[in-house]
Design a protein around this motif. Structure first.
Motif, PDB file in Angstrom:
ATOM      1  N   GLY A 133      15.566   8.531  32.887  1.00  0.00           N
ATOM      2  CA  GLY A 133      15.340   7.329  33.680  1.00  0.00           C
ATOM      3  C   GLY A 133      16.634   6.843  34.312  1.00  0.00           C
ATOM      4  N   ALA A 134      16.615   6.737  35.653  1.00  0.00           N
ATOM      5  CA  ALA A 134      17.790   6.238  36.383  1.00  0.00           C
ATOM      6  C   ALA A 134      17.514   4.844  36.936  1.00  0.00           C
ATOM      7  CB  ALA A 134      18.176   7.205  37.494  1.00  0.00           C
ATOM      8  N   GLY A 135      16.768   4.040  36.153  1.00  0.00           N
ATOM      9  CA  GLY A 135      16.650   2.613  36.461  1.00  0.00           C
ATOM     10  C   GLY A 135      17.901   1.916  35.955  1.00  0.00           C
ATOM     11  N   ILE A 136      17.869   0.599  35.949  1.00  0.00           N
ATOM     12  CA  ILE A 136      19.107  -0.118  35.580  1.00  0.00           C
ATOM     13  C   ILE A 136      19.479   0.111  34.125  1.00  0.00           C
ATOM     14  CG2 ILE A 136      18.051  -2.355  34.962  1.00  0.00           C
ATOM     15  CD1 ILE A 136      20.581  -3.438  36.711  1.00  0.00           C
ATOM     16  N   VAL A 137      18.486   0.276  33.250  1.00  0.00           N
ATOM     17  CA  VAL A 137      18.821   0.475  31.831  1.00  0.00           C
ATOM     18  C   VAL A 137      19.429   1.863  31.629  1.00  0.00           C
ATOM     19  CG1 VAL A 137      17.884   0.591  29.485  1.00  0.00           C
ATOM     20  CG2 VAL A 137      17.115  -1.213  31.045  1.00  0.00           C
ATOM     21  N   GLY A 138      18.808   2.889  32.227  1.00  0.00           N
ATOM     22  CA  GLY A 138      19.362   4.242  32.122  1.00  0.00           C
ATOM     23  C   GLY A 138      20.751   4.308  32.743  1.00  0.00           C
ATOM     24  N   ALA A 139      20.924   3.640  33.880  1.00  0.00           N
ATOM     25  CA  ALA A 139      22.230   3.664  34.567  1.00  0.00           C
ATOM     26  C   ALA A 139      23.302   3.020  33.694  1.00  0.00           C
ATOM     27  CB  ALA A 139      22.120   2.935  35.906  1.00  0.00           C
ATOM     28  N   ALA A 140      22.962   1.870  33.111  1.00  0.00           N
ATOM     29  CA  ALA A 140      23.944   1.171  32.273  1.00  0.00           C
ATOM     30  C   ALA A 140      24.272   2.000  31.029  1.00  0.00           C
ATOM     31  CB  ALA A 140      23.400  -0.203  31.871  1.00  0.00           C
ATOM     32  N   CYS A 141      23.259   2.636  30.430  1.00  0.00           N
ATOM     33  CA  CYS A 141      23.503   3.462  29.236  1.00  0.00           C
ATOM     34  C   CYS A 141      24.356   4.678  29.608  1.00  0.00           C
ATOM     35  CB  CYS A 141      22.181   3.934  28.621  1.00  0.00           C
ATOM     36  SG  CYS A 141      21.228   2.599  27.884  1.00  0.00           S
ATOM     37  N   ALA A 142      24.016   5.324  30.724  1.00  0.00           N
ATOM     38  CA  ALA A 142      24.780   6.499  31.152  1.00  0.00           C
ATOM     39  C   ALA A 142      26.238   6.120  31.360  1.00  0.00           C
ATOM     40  CB  ALA A 142      24.190   7.060  32.444  1.00  0.00           C
ATOM     41  N   ARG A 143      26.462   4.956  31.945  1.00  0.00           N
ATOM     42  CA  ARG A 143      27.843   4.508  32.197  1.00  0.00           C
ATOM     43  C   ARG A 143      28.608   4.333  30.883  1.00  0.00           C
ATOM     44  NH1 ARG A 143      30.171  -0.211  31.716  1.00  0.00           N
ATOM     45  NH2 ARG A 143      32.122  -0.524  32.834  1.00  0.00           N
ATOM     46  N   GLU A 144      27.989   3.625  29.942  1.00  0.00           N
ATOM     47  CA  GLU A 144      28.692   3.385  28.667  1.00  0.00           C
ATOM     48  C   GLU A 144      28.972   4.701  27.944  1.00  0.00           C
ATOM     49  OE1 GLU A 144      29.852   0.695  26.953  1.00  0.00           O
ATOM     50  OE2 GLU A 144      29.268  -0.858  28.362  1.00  0.00           O
ATOM     51  N   LEU A 145      27.989   5.608  27.924  1.00  0.00           N
ATOM     52  CA  LEU A 145      28.152   6.847  27.157  1.00  0.00           C
ATOM     53  C   LEU A 145      29.148   7.778  27.847  1.00  0.00           C
ATOM     54  CD1 LEU A 145      24.407   7.396  26.128  1.00  0.00           C
ATOM     55  CD2 LEU A 145      26.254   6.493  24.706  1.00  0.00           C
ATOM     56  N   ALA A 146      29.102   7.822  29.182  1.00  0.00           N
ATOM     57  CA  ALA A 146      30.057   8.678  29.903  1.00  0.00           C
ATOM     58  C   ALA A 146      31.472   8.154  29.711  1.00  0.00           C
ATOM     59  CB  ALA A 146      29.703   8.736  31.391  1.00  0.00           C
ATOM     60  N   ARG A 147      31.627   6.843  29.738  1.00  0.00           N
ATOM     61  CA  ARG A 147      32.971   6.267  29.539  1.00  0.00           C
ATOM     62  C   ARG A 147      33.480   6.494  28.123  1.00  0.00           C
ATOM     63  NH1 ARG A 147      34.502   2.205  33.573  1.00  0.00           N
ATOM     64  NH2 ARG A 147      35.780   1.248  31.988  1.00  0.00           N
ATOM     65  N   ALA A 148      32.540   6.692  27.182  1.00  0.00           N
ATOM     66  CA  ALA A 148      32.961   6.991  25.798  1.00  0.00           C
ATOM     67  C   ALA A 148      33.281   8.464  25.623  1.00  0.00           C
ATOM     68  CB  ALA A 148      31.860   6.568  24.828  1.00  0.00           C
ATOM     69  N   GLY A 149      33.155   9.257  26.702  1.00  0.00           N
ATOM     70  CA  GLY A 149      33.561  10.668  26.641  1.00  0.00           C
ATOM     71  C   GLY A 149      32.424  11.627  26.318  1.00  0.00           C
ATOM     72  N   LEU A 150      31.177  11.154  26.292  1.00  0.00           N
ATOM     73  CA  LEU A 150      30.061  12.054  26.018  1.00  0.00           C
ATOM     74  C   LEU A 150      29.648  12.770  27.307  1.00  0.00           C
ATOM     75  CD1 LEU A 150      30.135   9.969  23.648  1.00  0.00           C
ATOM     76  CD2 LEU A 150      27.702  10.326  23.424  1.00  0.00           C
ATOM     77  N   ALA A 151      29.064  13.955  27.151  1.00  0.00           N
ATOM     78  CA  ALA A 151      28.623  14.722  28.325  1.00  0.00           C
ATOM     79  C   ALA A 151      27.200  14.285  28.672  1.00  0.00           C
ATOM     80  CB  ALA A 151      28.651  16.212  27.998  1.00  0.00           C
ATOM     81  N   VAL A 152      27.085  13.483  29.737  1.00  0.00           N
ATOM     82  CA  VAL A 152      25.813  12.808  30.029  1.00  0.00           C
ATOM     83  C   VAL A 152      25.121  13.431  31.232  1.00  0.00           C
ATOM     84  CG1 VAL A 152      24.760  10.593  30.672  1.00  0.00           C
ATOM     85  CG2 VAL A 152      26.717  10.636  29.112  1.00  0.00           C
ATOM     86  N   THR A 153      23.827  13.709  31.071  1.00  0.00           N
ATOM     87  CA  THR A 153      22.990  14.080  32.213  1.00  0.00           C
ATOM     88  C   THR A 153      21.896  13.023  32.343  1.00  0.00           C
ATOM     89  OG1 THR A 153      23.331  16.427  31.801  1.00  0.00           O
ATOM     90  CG2 THR A 153      21.447  15.841  33.194  1.00  0.00           C
TER      91      THR A 153
END
Ligand SMILES: Cc1cc2nc3c(=O)[nH]c(=O)nc-3n(C[C@H](O)[C@H](O)[C@H](O)COP(=O)(O)OP(=O)(O)OC[C@H]3O[C@@H](n4cnc5c(N)ncnc54)[C@H](O)[C@@H]3O)c2cc1C
Length: 416
Positions: A7-27
């Motif tokens: 899901g690339a709605g606002i919740v998915g976008a916000a989660c992807a941002r936090e996880l990517a910034r923590a260094g996880l490999a996010v798709t």
């Protein structure tokens, strides 16, 4: 750790941002595109005013504190249209006034700034508002964003930190250590989930998720975040662990651009009751705000009609009638359009944030109903803290996926 966010709605976008910034490999994958779902079909209010003391208010306070800090760090935050304009809640009956004052008092005790306005201050703040008001409370911490702009900005930041985005990519099913529990071998086959057989396999052996089947093939994953908004129930079922997230329909009227008429986010005290109601029937309570373009958004209705997306004239008429009670000067104003969307509704009115007890590797970030824009950034922060084992900013327990309202009582027993 490889993470798939569905899901690339606002919740998915916000989660992807936090996880990517923590260094996880996010798709991030979405069967449509960024903000293809409810995020583009609601309003953008970021409210503390409509939440009584409790876990949702704590999440709202966390989110409200994060928004300015996050926006400051985004390279392209212009489209977000952040406007910390404050909210004003009004009552129009003596009984409504008593309820509003009591509610505001309880919020003050929980740390919310809620200032009673007398008639003169209200008239100065909102000159076009009806004078037939029995009580008014100003909430300076209420704010507004343009939801699609905010989702896109958060997602861009996730991509900047290494996340990958797959659009037109539909989640179909799950892969576990044992293979494809629904019997399929080819992840790109396009065959749908077989939720019941997946369910029995993952329950029987505590099997761990190792990837997801999508319309674009199998994607390896150590962790999957279900951020599919009102479709989260369906996505969870495809992954073999159904949750009770339902669509709750809402419609909004949009006027043609006007000279400045509404200066805060203004709503009727009835709104709080409508939000908390579990009724399937039409609930319409006035929520009015202007946008940067000069249009006025008049919301909003609440009905449980499945995914029936027909715009109903009687709903729009009810919204208009109630708006005119608050802003008589809107009579005769051109309505430019109307639109609607589906709020992701959980029967106990709380979001679902955290791991699924039945399928190791599956996490949820969903069920925000009419507050997902505002709550997205706090949800994402909490999710990241839980995933990485950091000290959580607030108690995650009330949002846990294993509660009866989310799994249903029978499933809860099985999951315990
Ligand atoms: C009328 C109305 C007014 C609202 N007003 C406000 C407000 O003022 N303030 C506020 O905070 N909230 C408001 N909301 C609620 C808010 O819009 C939602 O809570 C929020 O948008 C939910 O975001 P989400 O990312 O969880 O879901 P969505 O935005 O729906 O995103 C889910 C995504 O998942 C994708 N998806 C679904 N199934 C699959 C699949 N199988 N495979 C791949 N992708 C899939 C969809 O394409 C979609 O893009 C309002 C809602 C409505 C309807």
């Amino acid at each position: 750790m490889r993470v798939v966010v569905v899901g690339a709605g606002i919740v998915g976008a916000a989660c992807a941002r936090e996880l990517a910034r923590a260094g996880l490999a996010v798709t991030v994958l979405d069967r449509g595109g960024p903000a293809a779902g409810t995020t583009a079909h609601g309003e953008g209010n970021i409210l503390v005013s409509d939440k009584g003391p409790g876990p949702e208010l704590e999440l709202a306070k966390l989110s409200r504190s994060l928004w300015p800090e996050i926006l400051d760090g985004l390279p392209n935050a212009g489209g977000v249209e952040w406007d910390p304009k404050g909210g004003i809640v009004v009552a129009t009956t003596p009984e409504g006034a008593r309820e509003l004052e009591k509610f505001a008092e309880s919020q003050r005790a929980a740390g919310v700034t809620a200032e009673a306005l007398d008639a003169a201050s209200l008239a100065a703040a909102e000159p076009h508002l009806t004078r037939e008001v029995t009580a008014a409370v100003h909430y300076p911490d209420d704010a507004q964003v343009q939801p699609s702009g905010a989702a896109t900005a958060l997602l861009s930041d996730a991509l900047r930190h290494g996340a990958d985005l797959r659009t037109g990519c539909e989640l179909i099913g799950v892969r576990t250590h044992d293979g494809y529990p629904d019997g399929s071998r080819d992840g790109a086959s396009g065959e749908r989930g077989g939720a019941s057989s997946v369910w029995s396999v993952s329950r029987a052996d505590g099997n761990r998720l190792t990837g997801v089947r999508t319309s674009q093939g199998v994607i390896d994953a150590d962790l999957v975040v279900n951020a599919a908004g009102p479709w989260s129930g369906e996505v969870a079922a495809r992954l073999g662990a159904p949750i009770d997230v339902r669509p709750r329909r809402g419609e909004v009227l949009v006027t043609a651009p006007l000279p400045p008429t509404v200066f805060h986010k203004v709503y009727d005290a009835d709104y709080v009751g409508a939000v908390g109601s579990g009724s399937q029937d039409l609930q319409a309570s006035t929520v009015i705000e202007s946008t940067g373009a000069g249009t006025i958004l008049i919301g909003s209705s609440r009905r449980q009609v499945g995914f029936d997306d027909r715009i109903r004239p009687f709903v729009l008429a009810e919204l208009a009638r109630k708006a005119l009670r608050l802003y008589p000067s809107l009579a005769g104003v051109q309505v430019m359009r109307a639109y609607g969307g589906f709020r992701p509704y959980v029967p106990d009115h709380l979001p679902v944030i955290g791991p699924d007890p039945r399928l190791p590797g599956l996490w949820h970030a969903t069920g925000h109903e009419g507050a997902g824009i505002g709550l997205s950034v706090g949800t994402a922060r909490l999710l990241r803290e839980l995933v990485t084992g950091a000290v959580p900013s607030l108690d995650p327990e009330p949002f846990r996926a294993g509660r009866p309202a989310v799994l249903g009582a029978d499933a809860c027993e099985g999951a315990a």
